[in-house]
Motif scaffolding. Structure first.
Motif, PDB file in Angstrom:
ATOM      1  N   LEU A 212       0.847  -1.203   0.000  1.00  0.00           N
ATOM      2  CA  LEU A 212       0.000   0.000   0.000  1.00  0.00           C
ATOM      3  C   LEU A 212       0.876   1.245   0.000  1.00  0.00           C
ATOM      4  N   LEU A 213       0.390   2.297  -0.662  1.00  0.00           N
ATOM      5  CA  LEU A 213       1.068   3.592  -0.601  1.00  0.00           C
ATOM      6  C   LEU A 213       0.218   4.542   0.236  1.00  0.00           C
ATOM      7  N   THR A 214       0.852   5.511   0.876  1.00  0.00           N
ATOM      8  CA  THR A 214       0.098   6.641   1.438  1.00  0.00           C
ATOM      9  C   THR A 214       0.501   7.859   0.623  1.00  0.00           C
ATOM     10  N   ILE A 215      -0.506   8.567   0.110  1.00  0.00           N
ATOM     11  CA  ILE A 215      -0.209   9.760  -0.694  1.00  0.00           C
ATOM     12  C   ILE A 215      -0.815  11.007  -0.052  1.00  0.00           C
ATOM     13  N   ASN A 216      -0.235  12.129  -0.416  1.00  0.00           N
ATOM     14  CA  ASN A 216      -0.812  13.420  -0.054  1.00  0.00           C
ATOM     15  C   ASN A 216      -1.352  14.022  -1.355  1.00  0.00           C
ATOM     16  N   ALA A 217      -2.672  14.281  -1.391  1.00  0.00           N
ATOM     17  CA  ALA A 217      -3.295  14.808  -2.618  1.00  0.00           C
ATOM     18  C   ALA A 217      -4.213  15.959  -2.214  1.00  0.00           C
ATOM     19  N   PRO A 218      -3.651  17.181  -2.072  1.00  0.00           N
ATOM     20  CA  PRO A 218      -4.428  18.295  -1.492  1.00  0.00           C
ATOM     21  C   PRO A 218      -5.648  18.697  -2.317  1.00  0.00           C
ATOM     22  N   ARG A 219      -5.634  18.437  -3.629  1.00  0.00           N
ATOM     23  CA  ARG A 219      -6.791  18.870  -4.431  1.00  0.00           C
ATOM     24  C   ARG A 219      -7.900  17.818  -4.511  1.00  0.00           C
ATOM     25  N   LEU A 220      -7.623  16.621  -4.100  1.00  0.00           N
ATOM     26  CA  LEU A 220      -8.585  15.525  -4.306  1.00  0.00           C
ATOM     27  C   LEU A 220      -9.892  15.731  -3.512  1.00  0.00           C
ATOM     28  N   LYS A 221      -9.777  16.119  -2.261  1.00  0.00           N
ATOM     29  CA  LYS A 221     -10.961  16.425  -1.434  1.00  0.00           C
ATOM     30  C   LYS A 221     -12.060  15.366  -1.558  1.00  0.00           C
ATOM     31  N   GLU A 222     -11.710  14.112  -1.344  1.00  0.00           N
ATOM     32  CA  GLU A 222     -12.678  13.019  -1.456  1.00  0.00           C
ATOM     33  C   GLU A 222     -12.896  12.391  -0.091  1.00  0.00           C
ATOM     34  N   GLU A 223     -14.182  12.195   0.260  1.00  0.00           N
ATOM     35  CA  GLU A 223     -14.460  11.624   1.581  1.00  0.00           C
ATOM     36  C   GLU A 223     -14.910  10.169   1.528  1.00  0.00           C
ATOM     37  N   SER A 224     -15.252   9.688   0.305  1.00  0.00           N
ATOM     38  CA  SER A 224     -15.660   8.279   0.181  1.00  0.00           C
ATOM     39  C   SER A 224     -14.463   7.441  -0.226  1.00  0.00           C
ATOM     40  N   VAL A 225     -14.545   6.150   0.073  1.00  0.00           N
ATOM     41  CA  VAL A 225     -13.557   5.217  -0.468  1.00  0.00           C
ATOM     42  C   VAL A 225     -13.911   5.016  -1.947  1.00  0.00           C
ATOM     43  N   ILE A 226     -12.918   5.119  -2.815  1.00  0.00           N
ATOM     44  CA  ILE A 226     -13.151   4.947  -4.254  1.00  0.00           C
ATOM     45  C   ILE A 226     -12.491   3.650  -4.681  1.00  0.00           C
ATOM     46  N   LYS A 227     -13.255   2.789  -5.384  1.00  0.00           N
ATOM     47  CA  LYS A 227     -12.693   1.518  -5.835  1.00  0.00           C
ATOM     48  C   LYS A 227     -12.707   1.464  -7.353  1.00  0.00           C
ATOM     49  N   SER A 228     -11.524   1.349  -7.911  1.00  0.00           N
ATOM     50  CA  SER A 228     -11.404   1.065  -9.345  1.00  0.00           C
ATOM     51  C   SER A 228     -10.417  -0.098  -9.446  1.00  0.00           C
ATOM     52  N   SER A 229      -9.338   0.032 -10.207  1.00  0.00           N
ATOM     53  CA  SER A 229      -8.350  -1.066 -10.240  1.00  0.00           C
ATOM     54  C   SER A 229      -7.600  -1.139  -8.921  1.00  0.00           C
ATOM     55  N   VAL A 230      -7.576  -0.031  -8.164  1.00  0.00           N
ATOM     56  CA  VAL A 230      -7.091  -0.031  -6.778  1.00  0.00           C
ATOM     57  C   VAL A 230      -8.067   0.798  -5.939  1.00  0.00           C
ATOM     58  N   PHE A 231      -7.915   0.697  -4.627  1.00  0.00           N
ATOM     59  CA  PHE A 231      -8.735   1.514  -3.725  1.00  0.00           C
ATOM     60  C   PHE A 231      -8.035   2.845  -3.452  1.00  0.00           C
ATOM     61  N   ILE A 232      -8.835   3.913  -3.342  1.00  0.00           N
ATOM     62  CA  ILE A 232      -8.359   5.152  -2.713  1.00  0.00           C
ATOM     63  C   ILE A 232      -9.108   5.240  -1.382  1.00  0.00           C
ATOM     64  N   ILE A 233      -8.362   5.242  -0.292  1.00  0.00           N
ATOM     65  CA  ILE A 233      -9.016   5.243   1.034  1.00  0.00           C
ATOM     66  C   ILE A 233      -8.681   6.548   1.757  1.00  0.00           C
ATOM     67  N   PRO A 234      -9.680   7.416   1.971  1.00  0.00           N
ATOM     68  CA  PRO A 234      -9.389   8.695   2.635  1.00  0.00           C
ATOM     69  C   PRO A 234      -9.011   8.497   4.106  1.00  0.00           C
ATOM     70  N   MET A 235      -7.939   9.167   4.517  1.00  0.00           N
ATOM     71  CA  MET A 235      -7.452   9.032   5.896  1.00  0.00           C
ATOM     72  C   MET A 235      -7.577  10.351   6.669  1.00  0.00           C
ATOM     73  N   GLY A 236      -8.052  11.422   6.019  1.00  0.00           N
ATOM     74  CA  GLY A 236      -8.112  12.739   6.659  1.00  0.00           C
ATOM     75  C   GLY A 236      -6.852  13.536   6.376  1.00  0.00           C
ATOM     76  N   ASN A 237      -6.929  14.856   6.502  1.00  0.00           N
ATOM     77  CA  ASN A 237      -5.788  15.773   6.282  1.00  0.00           C
ATOM     78  C   ASN A 237      -5.153  15.608   4.909  1.00  0.00           C
ATOM     79  N   ASP A 238      -5.961  15.373   3.880  1.00  0.00           N
ATOM     80  CA  ASP A 238      -5.491  15.209   2.488  1.00  0.00           C
ATOM     81  C   ASP A 238      -4.610  13.980   2.280  1.00  0.00           C
ATOM     82  N   LEU A 239      -4.666  13.057   3.221  1.00  0.00           N
ATOM     83  CA  LEU A 239      -3.899  11.816   3.068  1.00  0.00           C
ATOM     84  C   LEU A 239      -4.831  10.702   2.585  1.00  0.00           C
TER      85      LEU A 239
END
Ligand SMILES: Cc1cc2nc3c(=O)[nH]c(=O)nc-3n(C[C@H](O)[C@H](O)[C@H](O)COP(=O)(O)OP(=O)(O)OC[C@H]3O[C@@H](n4cnc5c(N)ncnc54)[C@H](O)[C@@H]3O)c2cc1C
Length: 351
Positions: A212-239
């Motif tokens: 797993l990677l942890t990324i910082n994406a300040p413009r993404l502003k997503e609160e739901s978990v997004i599932k495509s070929s991988v998951f994007i899991i919001p952790m708070g504070n743009d992480l």
């Protein structure tokens, strides 16, 4: 003299300790840091298999236990663990939308698949066919849970931070001893560490590495978990957590450049904004040949038990499997035959 020695303090060990505390049983825990699965997991609980739009094994029964189990842990440890976050599955085509709605019509899935087609309003996500929402989902902060639970047991002087030394284990006719500790029973909950346990390594625990990677994406502003070929899991504070990979040959806990490349490449197909990778972790999921947990009593030694094989669904399985093991040992309950290790008894005799 204690009632139990527990070896391993990942999700399995923690869940079993909880059953013991709830019923006033005494125990000590031996745990090392050789396995990382529970501390690096994405922590999602989700009753639906999102590749095939089908219900996960025993999802109804497991989900019923998830909320009270983690709530009790939150109250006991004084921390917030269960983040009730929706999971949105990106549709790749109109055909996929149709498959989703067909599945959502099925009785077993009605409760879990929303029949609303959600449009994408996030400019950072590439999702022209929109999303389907899975209901009754969330994320448990397993890292924080493991840390807080270790602290809790340490304060009570119930945790030994060491690698279990099998040479110090003596099996008596009525109970076991480990060094100076005498116990009525021993339960192994060591995840992929089972491979170095001569009593149980006849069982087909294969192990699947995940990164797993942890990324910082300040413009993404997503609160739901997004599932495509991988998951994007919001952790708070743009992480956000990005994962995970599945690899069957490499059994180390070391992050690899191949997995990082794979995760980034997949993420870039549906994330349009800039991000920075902050960290990269790896662990081995305790996966089993027949995809069912490994729970029960040793074929020969009466005071020795196993709680393992949670695969990629430890958050949901831990409360369910630990409860059945406890009821089996203490109250003569039955263990679901699909997860009872008695299904592999023939393999033990062969060895
Ligand atoms: C990348 C990744 C993402 C995941 N995401 C999710 C998810 O989103 N949702 C979900 O439900 N599940 C997820 N999982 C799966 C989940 O992490 C596992 O199902 C679960 O953590 C297994 O718990 P466990 O306690 O059986 O094993 P472990 O977490 O491996 O714990 C075993 C413990 O025993 C210790 N131990 C081992 N051998 C010894 C020994 N000889 N002496 C002393 N101690 C020992 C280990 O060090 C460890 O502390 C993920 C796993 C990975 C790798």
């Amino acid at each position: 003299m204690v009632d139990y020695i527990i070896v391993g303090l990942g999700l399995a060990g923690i869940a079993f300790c909880e059953r013991l505390e709830q019923h006033g049983k005494t125990f000590v825990v031996i745990n090392d840091d050789s396995q990382t699965s529970s501390t690096i997991a994405g922590g999602l609980y989700n009753p639906v298999i999102l590749k095939r739009f089908s219900l996960a094994w025993k999802a109804d029964e497991q989900l019923k236990m998830v909320l009270p189990f983690y709530k009790a842990l939150e109250d006991k440890l004084g921390i917030s663990l269960d983040h009730k976050v929706p999971v949105l599955r990106i549709f790749a085509s109109v055909e996929e939308q149709n498959l989703w709605f067909e599945a959502a019509d099925k009785k077993k899935l009605q409760l879990y698949l929303s029949t609303k087609l959600l449009a994408n309003n996030n400019p950072c996500l590439n999702a022209p066919f929109g999303f389907g929402e899975v209901l009754h989902t969330g994320r448990v902060d397993t890292k924080q849970l493991a840390k807080a639970y270790s602290g809790y047991l340490s304060k009570k002087k119930l945790l030994f931070r060491e690698t279990f030394n099998f040479e110090d284990l003596k099996l008596g006719t009525n109970g076991v001893s480990y060094g100076a500790i005498n116990a009525k029973r021993i339960v192994f909950a060591t995840g992929f560490g089972l491979k170095s346990n001569g009593y149980f390594n006849y069982l087909p625990l294969n192990g699947t590495k995940g990164e797993l990677l942890t990324i910082n994406a300040p413009r993404l502003k997503e609160e739901s978990v997004i599932k495509s070929s991988v998951f994007i899991i919001p952790m708070g504070n743009d992480l956000y957590r990005i994962g995970a990979t599945y690899k069957w040959n490499d059994k180390s806990n070391e992050p690899t450049s191949e997995a990082r490349y794979e995760l980034q490449t997949k993420l870039d197909t549906f994330l349009n904004c800039d991000y920075k990778i902050l960290s990269h972790v790896a662990g081995i999921r305790p996966t089993v040949a027949d995809r069912r947990p490994l729970v029960g009593k040793h074929p020969v030694f009466n005071d020795m038990y196993l709680l393992n094989g949670f695969g990629s669904r430890g958050v949901m399985i831990a409360p369910y499997a630990s409860n059945q093991l406890f009821e089996y040992i203490e109250n003569g309950g039955t263990i679901d035959p699909e997860m009872n290790i008695s299904r592999y008894e023939k393999d033990y005799i062969k060895v």
